[in-house]
Design a protein around this motif. Structure first.
Motif, PDB file in Angstrom:
ATOM      1  N   ILE A  86       0.832  -1.173  -0.076  1.00 27.03           N
ATOM      2  CA  ILE A  86      -0.080   0.057  -0.006  1.00 27.03           C
ATOM      3  C   ILE A  86       0.745   1.334   0.126  1.00 27.03           C
ATOM      4  CG2 ILE A  86      -1.886   1.397   1.137  1.00 27.03           C
ATOM      5  CD1 ILE A  86      -2.771  -1.642   2.399  1.00 27.03           C
ATOM      6  N   MET A  87       0.496   2.250  -0.865  1.00 34.39           N
ATOM      7  CA  MET A  87       1.100   3.472  -0.866  1.00 34.39           C
ATOM      8  C   MET A  87       0.560   4.466  -0.047  1.00 34.39           C
ATOM      9  SD  MET A  87       2.180   5.722  -4.193  1.00 34.39           S
ATOM     10  CE  MET A  87       3.664   4.797  -4.870  1.00 34.39           C
ATOM     11  N   GLY A  88       1.332   5.371   0.726  1.00 31.27           N
ATOM     12  CA  GLY A  88       0.777   6.660   1.470  1.00 31.27           C
ATOM     13  C   GLY A  88       1.236   7.678   0.710  1.00 31.27           C
ATOM     14  N   LEU A  89       0.235   8.639   0.726  1.00 31.64           N
ATOM     15  CA  LEU A  89       0.621  10.143   0.031  1.00 31.64           C
ATOM     16  C   LEU A  89       0.420  11.139   0.876  1.00 31.64           C
ATOM     17  CD1 LEU A  89      -0.569   9.313  -3.611  1.00 31.64           C
ATOM     18  CD2 LEU A  89       1.935   9.184  -2.770  1.00 31.64           C
ATOM     19  N   ASP A  90       1.041  12.019   1.261  1.00 32.88           N
ATOM     20  CA  ASP A  90       0.838  13.218   1.816  1.00 32.88           C
ATOM     21  C   ASP A  90       0.922  14.414   0.896  1.00 32.88           C
ATOM     22  OD1 ASP A  90       0.516  15.087   4.174  1.00 32.88           O
ATOM     23  OD2 ASP A  90       2.662  15.626   3.897  1.00 32.88           O
ATOM     24  N   TYR A  91      -0.262  14.761   0.422  1.00 27.78           N
ATOM     25  CA  TYR A  91      -0.342  15.769  -0.815  1.00 27.78           C
ATOM     26  C   TYR A  91      -0.048  17.350  -0.250  1.00 27.78           C
ATOM     27  CZ  TYR A  91      -2.374  17.580  -4.934  1.00 27.78           C
ATOM     28  OH  TYR A  91      -2.749  18.425  -5.922  1.00 27.78           O
ATOM     29  N   GLY A  92       0.468  17.853  -0.926  1.00 29.60           N
ATOM     30  CA  GLY A  92       0.766  19.116  -0.690  1.00 29.60           C
ATOM     31  C   GLY A  92       0.831  20.238  -1.811  1.00 29.60           C
ATOM     32  N   ASP A  93       0.737  21.247  -1.974  1.00 25.63           N
ATOM     33  CA  ASP A  93       1.017  22.426  -3.121  1.00 25.63           C
ATOM     34  C   ASP A  93       2.345  22.124  -3.731  1.00 25.63           C
ATOM     35  OD1 ASP A  93      -1.614  23.328  -2.428  1.00 25.63           O
ATOM     36  OD2 ASP A  93      -0.855  25.031  -1.378  1.00 25.63           O
TER      37      ASP A  93
ATOM     38  N   ILE B 215     -14.356  19.293   7.006  1.00 23.33           N
ATOM     39  CA  ILE B 215     -13.419  19.296   5.982  1.00 23.33           C
ATOM     40  C   ILE B 215     -13.391  20.692   5.438  1.00 23.33           C
ATOM     41  CG2 ILE B 215     -12.838  18.060   3.503  1.00 23.33           C
ATOM     42  CD1 ILE B 215     -14.160  15.781   4.640  1.00 23.33           C
ATOM     43  N   GLY B 216     -12.218  21.210   5.107  1.00 27.38           N
ATOM     44  CA  GLY B 216     -12.056  22.433   4.560  1.00 27.38           C
ATOM     45  C   GLY B 216     -11.595  22.439   3.218  1.00 27.38           C
ATOM     46  N   PRO B 217     -11.190  23.720   2.677  1.00 30.93           N
ATOM     47  CA  PRO B 217     -10.898  23.800   1.213  1.00 30.93           C
ATOM     48  C   PRO B 217      -9.586  22.754   0.861  1.00 30.93           C
ATOM     49  CG  PRO B 217     -11.252  25.892   2.249  1.00 30.93           C
ATOM     50  CD  PRO B 217     -11.283  24.892   3.445  1.00 30.93           C
ATOM     51  N   ARG B 218      -8.727  22.899   1.912  1.00 28.72           N
ATOM     52  CA  ARG B 218      -7.407  21.894   1.864  1.00 28.72           C
ATOM     53  C   ARG B 218      -8.227  20.328   1.640  1.00 28.72           C
ATOM     54  NH1 ARG B 218      -3.179  22.857  -0.692  1.00 28.72           N
ATOM     55  NH2 ARG B 218      -2.747  20.438  -0.931  1.00 28.72           N
ATOM     56  N   GLY B 219      -8.862  20.228   2.517  1.00 26.80           N
ATOM     57  CA  GLY B 219      -9.609  18.629   2.218  1.00 26.80           C
ATOM     58  C   GLY B 219     -10.207  18.434   1.026  1.00 26.80           C
ATOM     59  N   GLU B 220     -10.891  19.545   0.506  1.00 28.63           N
ATOM     60  CA  GLU B 220     -11.759  19.310  -0.627  1.00 28.63           C
ATOM     61  C   GLU B 220     -10.608  18.950  -1.751  1.00 28.63           C
ATOM     62  OE1 GLU B 220     -14.502  22.353  -1.378  1.00 28.63           O
ATOM     63  OE2 GLU B 220     -15.491  21.735   0.606  1.00 28.63           O
ATOM     64  N   ILE B 221      -9.512  19.925  -1.796  1.00 29.82           N
ATOM     65  CA  ILE B 221      -8.492  19.503  -2.600  1.00 29.82           C
ATOM     66  C   ILE B 221      -8.112  18.201  -2.680  1.00 29.82           C
ATOM     67  CG2 ILE B 221      -6.019  20.389  -3.419  1.00 29.82           C
ATOM     68  CD1 ILE B 221      -6.692  22.970  -2.581  1.00 29.82           C
ATOM     69  N   CYS B 222      -7.781  17.566  -1.590  1.00 31.68           N
ATOM     70  CA  CYS B 222      -7.219  16.362  -1.381  1.00 31.68           C
ATOM     71  C   CYS B 222      -8.145  15.099  -2.083  1.00 31.68           C
ATOM     72  CB  CYS B 222      -6.679  15.992   0.149  1.00 31.68           C
ATOM     73  SG  CYS B 222      -5.238  17.109   0.578  1.00 31.68           S
ATOM     74  N   MET B 223      -9.300  15.290  -1.630  1.00 35.02           N
ATOM     75  CA  MET B 223     -10.285  14.664  -2.066  1.00 35.02           C
ATOM     76  C   MET B 223     -10.510  14.642  -3.542  1.00 35.02           C
ATOM     77  SD  MET B 223     -13.353  15.392   0.698  1.00 35.02           S
ATOM     78  CE  MET B 223     -14.642  14.550  -0.029  1.00 35.02           C
ATOM     79  N   ALA B 224     -10.154  15.628  -4.195  1.00 33.17           N
ATOM     80  CA  ALA B 224     -10.221  15.690  -5.660  1.00 33.17           C
ATOM     81  C   ALA B 224      -9.002  14.920  -6.161  1.00 33.17           C
ATOM     82  CB  ALA B 224     -10.290  17.310  -6.359  1.00 33.17           C
ATOM     83  N   PHE B 225      -7.872  15.269  -5.815  1.00 35.32           N
ATOM     84  CA  PHE B 225      -6.633  14.467  -6.098  1.00 35.32           C
ATOM     85  C   PHE B 225      -6.846  13.050  -5.911  1.00 35.32           C
ATOM     86  CE2 PHE B 225      -2.553  12.727  -4.480  1.00 35.32           C
ATOM     87  CZ  PHE B 225      -1.809  12.771  -5.691  1.00 35.32           C
ATOM     88  N   ALA B 226      -7.273  12.411  -4.821  1.00 35.12           N
ATOM     89  CA  ALA B 226      -7.767  11.025  -4.534  1.00 35.12           C
ATOM     90  C   ALA B 226      -8.463  10.457  -6.019  1.00 35.12           C
ATOM     91  CB  ALA B 226      -8.521  10.800  -3.320  1.00 35.12           C
ATOM     92  N   GLU B 227      -9.528  11.368  -6.186  1.00 36.72           N
ATOM     93  CA  GLU B 227     -10.596  10.859  -7.281  1.00 36.72           C
ATOM     94  C   GLU B 227      -9.811  10.909  -8.551  1.00 36.72           C
ATOM     95  OE1 GLU B 227     -13.304   9.322  -9.263  1.00 36.72           O
ATOM     96  OE2 GLU B 227     -13.436   9.430  -7.132  1.00 36.72           O
ATOM     97  N   GLU B 228      -8.802  11.698  -8.923  1.00 38.41           N
ATOM     98  CA  GLU B 228      -7.963  11.733  -9.984  1.00 38.41           C
ATOM     99  C   GLU B 228      -7.041  10.469 -10.001  1.00 38.41           C
ATOM    100  OE1 GLU B 228      -5.206  15.165 -12.338  1.00 38.41           O
ATOM    101  OE2 GLU B 228      -5.257  15.309 -10.275  1.00 38.41           O
ATOM    102  N   LEU B 229      -6.362  10.134  -8.754  1.00 40.23           N
ATOM    103  CA  LEU B 229      -5.686   8.962  -8.632  1.00 40.23           C
ATOM    104  C   LEU B 229      -6.567   7.800  -9.109  1.00 40.23           C
ATOM    105  CD1 LEU B 229      -3.492   9.547  -5.446  1.00 40.23           C
ATOM    106  CD2 LEU B 229      -2.881   9.385  -7.796  1.00 40.23           C
TER     107      LEU B 229
END
Length: 137
Positions: free
Chosen positions: A3-10, A67-81
């Motif tokens: 399993i891969m873990g990702l800490d997503y940042g700008d 979940i704030g704006p940063r969380g929503e960005i990470c959710m979109a990234f997860a969907e893209e993955l």
């Protein structure tokens, strides 16, 4: 099952990988986000090269659990993955993982410059280990 873990940042994405049994997490690398989709290509390479079967993306929640704006960005990234990799992608509460990583590095007396280089992959390892531990219970 790796399993891969990702800490997503700008600017950077911390990457961690589990052992083959899914018991322990180790920091792997930090992906610098320099081009539009270069980070996705690197993640795809790491998934292929390491036989990854699932991905965990840190979900930064507010301290009250919302979940704030940063969380929503990470959710979109997860969907893209999910769409890019065709693998299960799980979101995992990452509150305070970066703080914990910073504290550990400070206690180890790691210089500021070196901390900046490793804190993201260490945060990814902490969030992945928390996820793995939750599955053992």
């Amino acid at each position: 099952m790796r399993i891969m873990g990702l800490d997503y940042g700008d600017k950077r994405i911390g990457v961690a990988l589990s052992d083959a049994f899914g018991w322990t997490a180790q920091g792997l690398e930090v992906i610098e986000r320099k081009t539009e989709n270069g980070h996705l290509e690197r993640i795809r390479e790491l998934v292929r090269d390491n036989g990854v079967e699932a991905v965990v993306v840190g979900l930064p929640k507010n301290m009250n659990g919302t979940i704030g704006p940063r969380g929503e960005i990470c959710m979109a990234f997860a969907e893209e993955l999910r769409q890019t990799l065709g693998l299960p992608v799980h979101l995992w509460d990452e509150r305070l993982t970066t703080v914990s990583a910073q504290r550990t590095l400070l206690e180890a007396d790691v210089s500021r410059r070196k901390r900046k280089q490793v804190v993201d992959k260490m945060a990814a390892a902490i969030l992945l280990q928390n996820y793995l531990d939750s599955r053992q219970k």
